[in-house]
Design an enzyme around this catalytic site. Structure first.
Site, PDB file in Angstrom:
ATOM      1  N   GLU A   1      10.417  69.505  38.101  1.00  0.00           N
ATOM      2  CA  GLU A   1       9.517  68.441  38.534  1.00  0.00           C
ATOM      3  C   GLU A   1      10.147  67.066  38.329  1.00  0.00           C
ATOM      4  O   GLU A   1       9.930  66.142  39.136  1.00  0.00           O
ATOM      5  CB  GLU A   1       8.205  68.540  37.758  1.00  0.00           C
ATOM      6  CG  GLU A   1       7.426  69.811  38.042  1.00  0.00           C
ATOM      7  CD  GLU A   1       6.257  70.019  37.095  1.00  0.00           C
ATOM      8  OE1 GLU A   1       5.248  70.569  37.529  1.00  0.00           O
ATOM      9  OE2 GLU A   1       6.387  69.630  35.909  1.00  0.00           O
TER      10      GLU A   1
ATOM     11  N   ARG B   1       4.672  61.458  36.714  1.00  0.00           N
ATOM     12  CA  ARG B   1       3.851  62.535  37.256  1.00  0.00           C
ATOM     13  C   ARG B   1       2.391  62.134  37.081  1.00  0.00           C
ATOM     14  O   ARG B   1       1.930  61.878  35.972  1.00  0.00           O
ATOM     15  CB  ARG B   1       4.104  63.844  36.513  1.00  0.00           C
ATOM     16  CG  ARG B   1       3.222  64.987  37.001  1.00  0.00           C
ATOM     17  CD  ARG B   1       3.238  66.134  36.018  1.00  0.00           C
ATOM     18  NE  ARG B   1       2.344  67.213  36.430  1.00  0.00           N
ATOM     19  CZ  ARG B   1       1.797  68.101  35.597  1.00  0.00           C
ATOM     20  NH1 ARG B   1       2.049  68.018  34.294  1.00  0.00           N
ATOM     21  NH2 ARG B   1       1.000  69.033  36.045  1.00  0.00           N
TER      22      ARG B   1
ATOM     23  N   ARG C   1      -7.311  77.217  29.705  1.00  0.00           N
ATOM     24  CA  ARG C   1      -8.296  76.991  30.760  1.00  0.00           C
ATOM     25  C   ARG C   1      -8.778  78.319  31.341  1.00  0.00           C
ATOM     26  O   ARG C   1      -8.012  79.264  31.463  1.00  0.00           O
ATOM     27  CB  ARG C   1      -7.717  76.100  31.856  1.00  0.00           C
ATOM     28  CG  ARG C   1      -7.607  74.648  31.460  1.00  0.00           C
ATOM     29  CD  ARG C   1      -6.832  73.839  32.476  1.00  0.00           C
ATOM     30  NE  ARG C   1      -5.419  73.730  32.123  1.00  0.00           N
ATOM     31  CZ  ARG C   1      -4.493  73.226  32.918  1.00  0.00           C
ATOM     32  NH1 ARG C   1      -4.794  72.800  34.133  1.00  0.00           N
ATOM     33  NH2 ARG C   1      -3.234  73.150  32.518  1.00  0.00           N
TER      34      ARG C   1
ATOM     35  N   ASN D   1       6.545  62.404  32.091  1.00  0.00           N
ATOM     36  CA  ASN D   1       5.547  63.430  32.393  1.00  0.00           C
ATOM     37  C   ASN D   1       4.682  63.563  31.154  1.00  0.00           C
ATOM     38  O   ASN D   1       5.060  64.224  30.186  1.00  0.00           O
ATOM     39  CB  ASN D   1       6.243  64.750  32.740  1.00  0.00           C
ATOM     40  CG  ASN D   1       5.282  65.845  33.179  1.00  0.00           C
ATOM     41  OD1 ASN D   1       4.086  65.772  32.924  1.00  0.00           O
ATOM     42  ND2 ASN D   1       5.813  66.862  33.816  1.00  0.00           N
TER      43      ASN D   1
ATOM     44  N   HIS E   1      -0.063  71.281  40.773  1.00  0.00           N
ATOM     45  CA  HIS E   1       1.327  71.729  40.588  1.00  0.00           C
ATOM     46  C   HIS E   1       2.196  71.415  41.804  1.00  0.00           C
ATOM     47  O   HIS E   1       3.196  72.090  42.064  1.00  0.00           O
ATOM     48  CB  HIS E   1       1.391  73.236  40.277  1.00  0.00           C
ATOM     49  CG  HIS E   1       0.824  73.595  38.945  1.00  0.00           C
ATOM     50  ND1 HIS E   1      -0.034  74.662  38.761  1.00  0.00           N
ATOM     51  CD2 HIS E   1       0.972  73.010  37.724  1.00  0.00           C
ATOM     52  CE1 HIS E   1      -0.389  74.736  37.486  1.00  0.00           C
ATOM     53  NE2 HIS E   1       0.214  73.740  36.844  1.00  0.00           N
TER      54      HIS E   1
END
Length: 392
Positions: free
Chosen positions: A376, A92, A240, A13, A180
């Protein structure tokens, strides 16, 4: 290296300055053997952390890029592998565009398409693909499998996917993608496994971390997301901006004389909690800071999430459960408490003691409130495991 048994699964990832990894034993349900990360990639003092059971190893590796970081990881994993090969590497990939949703083998053709999406996810996509190229060089015989963060949302209703622009832009791929997805995939499956009656209903999952978004699910399917065309939209995040009037971008161009690169840097790297607080993108730092600016940054973060809880509830036509995950969602009792404060009208009532204790269920109102740590890497490992079984 001699083959001493079935090949192992490695998950990667990759971010702009980090590379997270896990090693899994393949099987009906992959078993994690070790995990870790390399931090400060691109700097002069990268550090590798490896956790195997209760043992944690830290190692300074100096200046590193993604390929050298992967080589450092392999050096530390060699004793753990005990001569076994890496049969599959799962990655990912933040953006799959309109063409890629389900996990798939990363062929040169797929990689070329994914590279065209780099402008839509500049903080992630280039580094995701750099890790793929590094893994191909390190494991030329392994299956490289991409898992797409946008894939979970590809069944959205049309009205949630489109913008009110001339229709030709939708046909060109200008639409809401949502992100996500690997986290939502894991949490929704955990909910179905442990509380199937809730999974069949109306659920909001709040993935709150340095990247933050929310997803509305009905019967386990995504029907709404706060993120849109890029990973900038929706909730404010670590660096962000979240939702922004497009007129602000025009003003930055016309009045401030800023170009695309400068605006991109501002919106992706200098805004959010970092920009509002003038201090840090890290919620732990802001909670401890005690400055007015840090408090205001937290206030805005909470306000926007509460606003989106209302919007997601409207999309669902009611709410049966709210689930928190992600670094902030799983660990900040203060943020969870503030998000649920005064929400009794919605049936959302927090159990203060359970919340402070980080219990799996922290509400006592009509709407169930849960904390489910996301994983994840396990979602990626399952996809690689399935690809290896097909190949075998």
């Amino acid at each position: 290296m001699t083959d001493a048994g079935p090949g192992m699964i490695l998950t990667l990832n990759a971010g702009s300055s980090s590379l997270k990894f896990s090693v899994f034993e393949p099987g009906a349900e992959p078993r994690e053997c070790a995990h870790g990360q390399v931090e400060n990639i691109g700097g002069t003092a990268a550090e590798l952390t490896l956790t195997e059971g209760t043992r944690k190893t830290r190692l300074g590796i100096g200046r590193a890029h993604h390929q050298s970081a992967l080589q450092a990881i392999l050096g530390q994993l060699a004793p753990l592998l005990k001569g076994r090969t890496i049969a599959g590497v799962g990655h990912r990939i933040v953006h799959g565009g309109t063409a890629h949703a389900a996990p798939e083998v990363l062929t040169p053709k797929v990689m070329a398409y994914l590279a065209t999406l780099e402008p839509l996810a500049p903080l992630h996509q280039p580094h995701n693909l750099a890790a793929v190229r590094a893994a191909i060089a390190a494991f030329p015989g392994a299956r490289q499998v991409g898992c797409f963060d946008t894939g979970f949302h590809r069944g959205h209703p049309w009205e949630n996917d489109t913008f009110a622009l001339p229709r030709r832009y939708y046909d060109k791929g200008v639409r809401r993608y949502g992100f996500h997805g690997l986290s939502y995939d894991y949490v929704s499956h955990e909910l179905a496994r442990t509380r199937p009656e809730l999974a069949a209903g109306r659920v909001i999952i709040a993935h709150l971390g340095n990247g933050a978004s929310m997803c509305a699910l009905r019967n386990g399917n995504s029907i709404g997301s706060t993120m849109g065309f890029s990973a900038l939209d929706g909730l404010p995040m670590g660096t962000r901006c979240g939702q922004l009037d497009p007129g602000v971008v025009l003003w930055l161009m016309q009045s401030e004389g800023m170009g695309a690169v400068e605006i991109s840097n501002l919106l992706y790297r200098e805004s959010g909690l970092k920009g509002l607080s003038g201090l840090s993108h890290d919620m732990r730092t802001l909670e401890a800071a005690g400055t007015p600016e840090a408090a205001q940054a937290i206030d805005y973060f909470v306000f926007r999430i509460r606003r989106e809880i209302g919007a997601m509830t409207a999309i669902l036509g009611g709410l049966d459960a709210l689930v928190f995950c992600g670094g902030i969602g799983e660990n900040s009792a203060m943020i969870r408490a503030r998000l649920c404060e005064g929400m009794d009208w919605l049936g959302l009532t927090l159990d203060a003691a359970a919340n402070e204790a980080r219990a799996p269920e922290i509400g006592h109102g009509r709407v169930r409130v849960l904390v489910i740590p996301t994983d994840e890497e396990r979602v990626i490992a399952r996809a690689v495991n399935a690809a290896l079984q097909v190949a075998g």
